[in-house]
Design an enzyme around this catalytic site. Structure first.
Site, PDB file in Angstrom:
ATOM      1  N   ASP A 201     -48.822  33.024  40.536  1.00  0.00           N
ATOM      2  CA  ASP A 201     -47.463  32.502  40.494  1.00  0.00           C
ATOM      3  C   ASP A 201     -46.820  34.017  40.764  1.00  0.00           C
ATOM      4  O   ASP A 201     -47.313  35.014  41.117  1.00  0.00           O
ATOM      5  CB  ASP A 201     -46.957  32.070  39.274  1.00  0.00           C
ATOM      6  N   GLY A 226     -48.248  36.137  43.575  1.00  0.00           N
ATOM      7  CA  GLY A 226     -48.141  36.008  45.113  1.00  0.00           C
ATOM      8  C   GLY A 226     -46.974  34.913  45.326  1.00  0.00           C
ATOM      9  O   GLY A 226     -46.406  34.169  44.350  1.00  0.00           O
ATOM     10  N   ASP A 227     -47.166  34.388  46.752  1.00  0.00           N
ATOM     11  CA  ASP A 227     -45.861  33.588  47.069  1.00  0.00           C
ATOM     12  C   ASP A 227     -46.806  32.229  47.777  1.00  0.00           C
ATOM     13  O   ASP A 227     -47.528  32.494  48.622  1.00  0.00           O
ATOM     14  CB  ASP A 227     -44.995  34.037  48.135  1.00  0.00           C
ATOM     15  N   PHE A 228     -46.935  31.346  47.328  1.00  0.00           N
ATOM     16  CA  PHE A 228     -47.847  30.114  47.719  1.00  0.00           C
ATOM     17  C   PHE A 228     -47.439  29.607  49.153  1.00  0.00           C
ATOM     18  O   PHE A 228     -48.145  28.816  49.806  1.00  0.00           O
ATOM     19  CB  PHE A 228     -47.912  28.832  46.717  1.00  0.00           C
ATOM     20  N   HIS A 245     -43.655  18.077  43.953  1.00  0.00           N
ATOM     21  CA  HIS A 245     -42.445  17.324  43.999  1.00  0.00           C
ATOM     22  C   HIS A 245     -40.993  18.061  44.259  1.00  0.00           C
ATOM     23  O   HIS A 245     -39.917  17.602  44.431  1.00  0.00           O
ATOM     24  CB  HIS A 245     -42.524  16.352  42.709  1.00  0.00           C
TER      25      HIS A 245
END
Length: 336
Positions: A201, A226-228, A245
């Site tokens: 995250d 991190g950045d998904f 969602h």
């Protein structure tokens, strides 16, 4: 009363329904339930304990009593019901933080202006707050904290039954993508002592993680900032709970593609979201879908929606595992 009048009366009654969550939020905000743990109390005593106006507090409690959160035991005296116990901040599975999050202005105001979604075709959020949902949180630490603490509370009562519902392998690496404070990862690692876990995250979210609080998973976890949307760590299993969602199909496919690229041979992606059922029967996913529409850019998805989304990401739907919660485990594997 004729049918037309009955119909009108019902719709008017339904239109007043927003006042119940407003009352629930008011009670949660002043922590009145915390002062009702020892049994019934008078409104006057509760008002003094919470620093509130006695007459108005009684009116709030009177409405909550009609929905089984409290009950009136005598003139001006109330006690918590079994349901209402969850409004206490010290309850084992307290709903207080989740109530405050779900009724926060970032959710409440866009829902009240849902017509913007119909006329403009997008989220109502940016028209009200001048920016997107997550960009707003990035610049407002106090609201972001309400969201992340509320999401953790919302997840706490779901994580154990979800982890029990799915047959996790005895060994391998599990990455919890956008995993927040790590509640689900904890439950998965507890059940399979041979698994290792990575909580992935952003840094400000990871700062509040709870993995270090558990003696039974010591040495089997790590946190990865991190950045998904850019990349995810390599793993055998990816957990993606209440993440997709939030995002539209293109953004969701990007997250899934990153998982597929980094996934070990024979790996799998577990999307843990509500699956909207067909038909007219009530289901929480149908209400959540409108929250996603109003405040964010995502949506709740049907089984066919997931089939198409996985196809876009080079994955295929393998199975859907129901859980005792509103969420299901939607399992995907490499399509090749």
């Amino acid at each position: 009363m004729n049918t037309a009048r009955q119909s009108a009366a019902r719709l008017i009654d339904e239109s007043l329904g927003f006042l119940f969550p407003a009352a629930l939020r008011a009670a949660a905000a002043v922590r009145v339930a915390d002062h009702m743990a020892d049994g019934d109390q008078s409104v006057e005593w509760l008002a003094e304990a919470t620093g509130t106006d006695a007459r108005n507090l009684g009116r709030v409690l009177r409405l909550l009593a009609t929905r089984g959160v409290v009950e009136e035991t005598g003139a001006g005296r109330f006690r918590l019901t079994a349901t209402g116990q969850a409004l206490r901040s010290d309850a084992p599975h307290s709903a207080r933080a989740a109530v405050l999050m779900l009724t926060d202005a970032t959710m409440w105001r866009p829902a009240g202006e849902m017509h913007r979604c119909l006329t403009d075709g997008g989220s109502a959020f940016s028209g009200i707050f001048g920016t997107t949902f997550f960009d707003y949180f990035a610049r407002d630490a106090e609201t972001a904290a309400v969201f992340h603490v509320g999401m953790a509370a919302l997840s706490d009562h779901e994580n154990e039954p979800i982890a029990e519902a799915y047959d996790f392998p005895p060994t391998g690496t599990v990455v919890d993508v956008g995993g927040g404070h790590g509640g689900l990862l904890v439950e998965v690692l507890r059940r399979q002592p041979g698994l290792r876990g990575v909580l992935h995250d952003q840094a400000h979210v990871l700062a509040g993680h709870r993995l270090g609080d558990r003696d039974d998973i010591v040495g089997r976890w790590s946190a990865a900032e991190g950045d998904f949307f850019s990349s995810v760590p390599s793993a055998d299993i990816y957990l993606i709970k209440r993440i997709l969602h939030d995002w539209d199909d293109e953004q969701s496919a990007t997250i899934l593609r990153n998982c597929r690229r980094a996934m070990a041979p024979g790996g799998r992606v577990l999307v843990i979201d509500a699956v909207v059922p067909p038909g007219d029967l009530p289901h929480q996913s149908k209400a959540l879908d409108l929250m996603m529409m109003s405040s964010l850019v995502g949506r709740e998805r049907t089984e066919e929606d997931f089939v198409q989304l996985f196809k876009e990401a080079g994955l295929r739907l393998r199975r859907i595992v129901p859980t005792p919660t509103v969420l299901s485990v939607v399992e995907a594997v490499n399509a090749d």
